[in-house]
Design a protein around this motif. Structure first.
Motif, mmCIF file in Angstrom:
data_model
loop_
_atom_site.group_PDB
_atom_site.id
_atom_site.type_symbol
_atom_site.label_atom_id
_atom_site.label_comp_id
_atom_site.label_asym_id
_atom_site.label_seq_id
_atom_site.Cartn_x
_atom_site.Cartn_y
_atom_site.Cartn_z
ATOM 1 N N MET A 1 -59.081 35.192 91.322
ATOM 2 C CA MET A 1 -60.119 34.604 92.174
ATOM 3 C C MET A 1 -60.903 35.712 92.872
ATOM 4 O O MET A 1 -60.336 36.733 93.280
ATOM 5 C CB MET A 1 -59.488 33.689 93.228
ATOM 6 N N LYS A 2 -62.192 35.500 93.009
ATOM 7 C CA LYS A 2 -63.021 36.491 93.686
ATOM 8 C C LYS A 2 -62.717 36.535 95.180
ATOM 9 O O LYS A 2 -62.336 35.520 95.768
ATOM 10 C CB LYS A 2 -64.502 36.160 93.484
ATOM 11 N N PRO A 3 -62.928 37.692 95.806
ATOM 12 C CA PRO A 3 -62.720 37.768 97.256
ATOM 13 C C PRO A 3 -63.887 37.150 98.006
ATOM 14 O O PRO A 3 -64.942 36.867 97.427
ATOM 15 C CB PRO A 3 -62.661 39.277 97.507
ATOM 16 N N PHE A 4 -63.679 36.925 99.291
ATOM 17 C CA PHE A 4 -64.752 36.569 100.202
ATOM 18 C C PHE A 4 -65.137 37.818 100.986
ATOM 19 O O PHE A 4 -64.354 38.775 101.093
ATOM 20 C CB PHE A 4 -64.299 35.474 101.176
ATOM 21 N N LEU A 5 -66.340 37.808 101.543
ATOM 22 C CA LEU A 5 -66.816 38.941 102.340
ATOM 23 C C LEU A 5 -67.186 38.458 103.735
ATOM 24 O O LEU A 5 -67.930 37.487 103.886
ATOM 25 C CB LEU A 5 -68.043 39.577 101.679
ATOM 26 N N PHE A 6 -66.643 39.141 104.737
ATOM 27 C CA PHE A 6 -67.025 38.872 106.115
ATOM 28 C C PHE A 6 -67.874 40.032 106.610
ATOM 29 O O PHE A 6 -67.456 41.195 106.550
ATOM 30 C CB PHE A 6 -65.795 38.715 107.018
ATOM 31 N N LEU A 7 -69.074 39.724 107.088
ATOM 32 C CA LEU A 7 -69.992 40.735 107.599
ATOM 33 C C LEU A 7 -69.986 40.708 109.116
ATOM 34 O O LEU A 7 -70.340 39.695 109.735
ATOM 35 C CB LEU A 7 -71.411 40.476 107.087
ATOM 36 N N SER A 8 -69.560 41.806 109.718
ATOM 37 C CA SER A 8 -69.572 41.922 111.174
ATOM 38 C C SER A 8 -70.872 42.562 111.622
ATOM 39 O O SER A 8 -71.291 43.587 111.072
ATOM 40 C CB SER A 8 -68.387 42.777 111.646
ATOM 41 N N ALA A 41 -72.258 49.986 110.755
ATOM 42 C CA ALA A 41 -71.827 51.291 110.263
ATOM 43 C C ALA A 41 -72.178 51.526 108.804
ATOM 44 O O ALA A 41 -72.198 52.677 108.349
ATOM 45 C CB ALA A 41 -70.315 51.449 110.450
ATOM 46 N N GLU A 42 -72.442 50.462 108.060
ATOM 47 C CA GLU A 42 -72.663 50.592 106.617
ATOM 48 C C GLU A 42 -73.723 49.598 106.172
ATOM 49 O O GLU A 42 -73.711 48.433 106.584
ATOM 50 C CB GLU A 42 -71.362 50.341 105.859
ATOM 51 N N SER A 43 -74.618 50.063 105.316
ATOM 52 C CA SER A 43 -75.678 49.185 104.831
ATOM 53 C C SER A 43 -75.162 48.260 103.742
ATOM 54 O O SER A 43 -74.330 48.640 102.916
ATOM 55 C CB SER A 43 -76.840 50.013 104.278
ATOM 56 N N LEU A 44 -75.673 47.058 103.734
ATOM 57 C CA LEU A 44 -75.314 46.096 102.697
ATOM 58 C C LEU A 44 -75.827 46.533 101.333
ATOM 59 O O LEU A 44 -75.327 46.089 100.290
ATOM 60 C CB LEU A 44 -75.881 44.720 103.067
ATOM 61 N N ASP A 45 -76.797 47.419 101.311
ATOM 62 C CA ASP A 45 -77.331 47.921 100.047
ATOM 63 C C ASP A 45 -76.265 48.621 99.220
ATOM 64 O O ASP A 45 -76.379 48.731 97.994
ATOM 65 C CB ASP A 45 -78.481 48.905 100.298
ATOM 66 N N ASP A 46 -75.222 49.131 99.879
ATOM 67 C CA ASP A 46 -74.178 49.888 99.187
ATOM 68 C C ASP A 46 -73.069 49.002 98.649
ATOM 69 O O ASP A 46 -72.084 49.499 98.097
ATOM 70 C CB ASP A 46 -73.564 50.926 100.145
ATOM 71 N N VAL A 47 -73.210 47.686 98.791
ATOM 72 C CA VAL A 47 -72.139 46.756 98.429
ATOM 73 C C VAL A 47 -72.591 45.866 97.275
ATOM 74 O O VAL A 47 -73.692 45.315 97.294
ATOM 75 C CB VAL A 47 -71.743 45.883 99.637
ATOM 76 N N ARG A 48 -71.714 45.732 96.278
ATOM 77 C CA ARG A 48 -71.982 44.823 95.167
ATOM 78 C C ARG A 48 -71.445 43.447 95.542
ATOM 79 O O ARG A 48 -70.245 43.290 95.775
ATOM 80 C CB ARG A 48 -71.299 45.332 93.899
ATOM 81 N N LEU A 49 -72.311 42.466 95.600
ATOM 82 C CA LEU A 49 -71.931 41.145 96.093
ATOM 83 C C LEU A 49 -71.319 40.283 94.987
ATOM 84 O O LEU A 49 -71.805 39.187 94.680
ATOM 85 C CB LEU A 49 -73.132 40.445 96.711
ATOM 86 N N ASP A 50 -70.233 40.775 94.402
ATOM 87 C CA ASP A 50 -69.496 39.998 93.416
ATOM 88 C C ASP A 50 -68.355 39.284 94.145
ATOM 89 O O ASP A 50 -67.182 39.651 94.043
ATOM 90 C CB ASP A 50 -68.949 40.921 92.324
ATOM 91 N N SER A 87 -81.298 36.626 98.593
ATOM 92 C CA SER A 87 -80.480 36.748 97.391
ATOM 93 C C SER A 87 -79.576 35.538 97.220
ATOM 94 O O SER A 87 -79.411 35.011 96.111
ATOM 95 C CB SER A 87 -79.641 38.026 97.457
ATOM 96 N N ALA A 88 -78.973 35.076 98.320
ATOM 97 C CA ALA A 88 -78.074 33.918 98.241
ATOM 98 C C ALA A 88 -78.811 32.674 97.774
ATOM 99 O O ALA A 88 -78.283 31.887 96.976
ATOM 100 C CB ALA A 88 -77.422 33.680 99.595
ATOM 101 N N LEU A 89 -80.025 32.480 98.261
ATOM 102 C CA LEU A 89 -80.802 31.318 97.843
ATOM 103 C C LEU A 89 -81.176 31.416 96.365
ATOM 104 O O LEU A 89 -81.158 30.415 95.642
ATOM 105 C CB LEU A 89 -82.057 31.194 98.703
ATOM 106 N N GLU A 90 -81.489 32.605 95.902
ATOM 107 C CA GLU A 90 -81.837 32.798 94.495
ATOM 108 C C GLU A 90 -80.630 32.599 93.589
ATOM 109 O O GLU A 90 -80.736 32.013 92.512
ATOM 110 C CB GLU A 90 -82.406 34.203 94.282
ATOM 111 N N ARG A 91 -79.464 33.068 94.032
ATOM 112 C CA ARG A 91 -78.252 33.063 93.199
ATOM 113 C C ARG A 91 -77.364 31.853 93.445
ATOM 114 O O ARG A 91 -76.345 31.704 92.781
ATOM 115 C CB ARG A 91 -77.441 34.335 93.455
ATOM 116 N N ASP A 92 -77.704 31.018 94.410
ATOM 117 C CA ASP A 92 -76.855 29.892 94.800
ATOM 118 C C ASP A 92 -75.489 30.391 95.258
ATOM 119 O O ASP A 92 -74.448 29.819 94.932
ATOM 120 C CB ASP A 92 -76.704 28.902 93.648
ATOM 121 N N LEU A 93 -75.487 31.465 96.041
ATOM 122 C CA LEU A 93 -74.256 32.054 96.565
ATOM 123 C C LEU A 93 -73.878 31.369 97.874
ATOM 124 O O LEU A 93 -74.709 31.270 98.784
ATOM 125 C CB LEU A 93 -74.460 33.550 96.815
ATOM 126 N N PRO A 94 -72.651 30.894 98.016
ATOM 127 C CA PRO A 94 -72.229 30.299 99.295
ATOM 128 C C PRO A 94 -72.342 31.313 100.436
ATOM 129 O O PRO A 94 -71.778 32.410 100.355
ATOM 130 C CB PRO A 94 -70.775 29.907 99.040
#
Length: 242
Positions: A1-8, A41-50, A87-94
């Motif tokens: 199962m894929k992980p979830f991501l929490f953004l602080s 501390a870290e840009s979301l650009d550096d993260v692959r949203l899989d 991106s979420a709206l385009e990809r239908d990402l929860p």
């Protein structure tokens, strides 16, 4: 199962870990499945949203602060969250925005955020709309329930195409949905009363209430019976995995 991501989106280190743990506990997932990224501390650009889905936490930032007065970190955080929403709206990402995040999403989509409907740190009664009762996420909640709030700004005009799911007496827009699986909530769905008391101590000098009233605010929050909102996060995880 894929992980979830929490953004602080909180610069205050003392608040990050407890918020993450509140979200993880409410979602009903273990720490190995909920990844944490600190946007300060870290840009979301550096993260692959899989990932299976994304939850965005609250923040003392205010989107209504004039851009010229925003710290560069806040401007970057808001740019990252804007790209995430698109991106979420385009990809239908929860995707679930909480508190501060509802303001970011509202502005990105062309709605209006203002300071007319701020609410002091307290428990308030939330009422689901007919659409909220029928929605797969909020429909697991009773028509009326108490939730914990504390915010200086709120959505004053919904973005075009947004579906209003819940309101309160002091804040007309408490939850809405855009697309199929992008949600935003003004109240905090993750916290217990004890969690919110601890958070109030961290933010006692941030203008959510007079610092001299910390004890009274803490006692009021501790006495609140708030159990239903956390079901939203567990349901969010269930729907994302379905």
């Amino acid at each position: 199962m894929k992980p979830f991501l929490f953004l602080s989106a909180r610069p205050e280190v003392d608040a990050v870990g407890p918020e993450y743990e509140s979200v993880r506990r409410a979602m009903g997932v273990d720490a190995g499945r909920l990844e944490l990224l600190r946007l300060d501390a870290e840009s979301l650009d550096d993260v692959r949203l899989d990932v299976a889905g994304v939850v965005v936490g609250g923040s003392p930032y205010n989107v209504t602060t004039p851009d010229a007065h925003k710290h560069p970190v806040q401007r970057r955080v808001e740019a990252d969250l804007a790209r995430l929403a698109e991106s979420a709206l385009e990809r239908d990402l929860p995707l679930l925005f909480t508190c501060y995040g509802i303001g970011v999403l509202t502005r990105v989509l062309g709605g209006t955020v203002g300071t007319l409907h701020g609410e002091q740190a307290s428990a308030v009664e939330i009422t689901l709309t007919p659409d909220g009762l029928a929605d797969p996420l909020t429909g697991v909640l009773p028509e009326r329930f108490d939730a914990l709030v504390g915010h200086k700004e709120a959505t004053e005009r919904l973005p075009r195409g947004a579906v209003l799911l819940a309101s309160s007496g002091g804040c007309p827009v408490q939850v809405y949905r855009v697309g199929r699986r992008v949600y935003a909530t003004q109240f905090h769905p993750e916290v217990s009363a004890d969690d919110f008391v601890a958070r109030a101590r961290v933010y006692r000098h941030h203008g959510y209430f007079p610092a001299s009233e910390l004890r009274a605010v803490s006692e009021r929050l501790a006495a609140a019976s708030v159990t239903e909102p956390q079901r939203m996060l567990r349901r969010f995880a269930e729907l994302a995995d379905a």
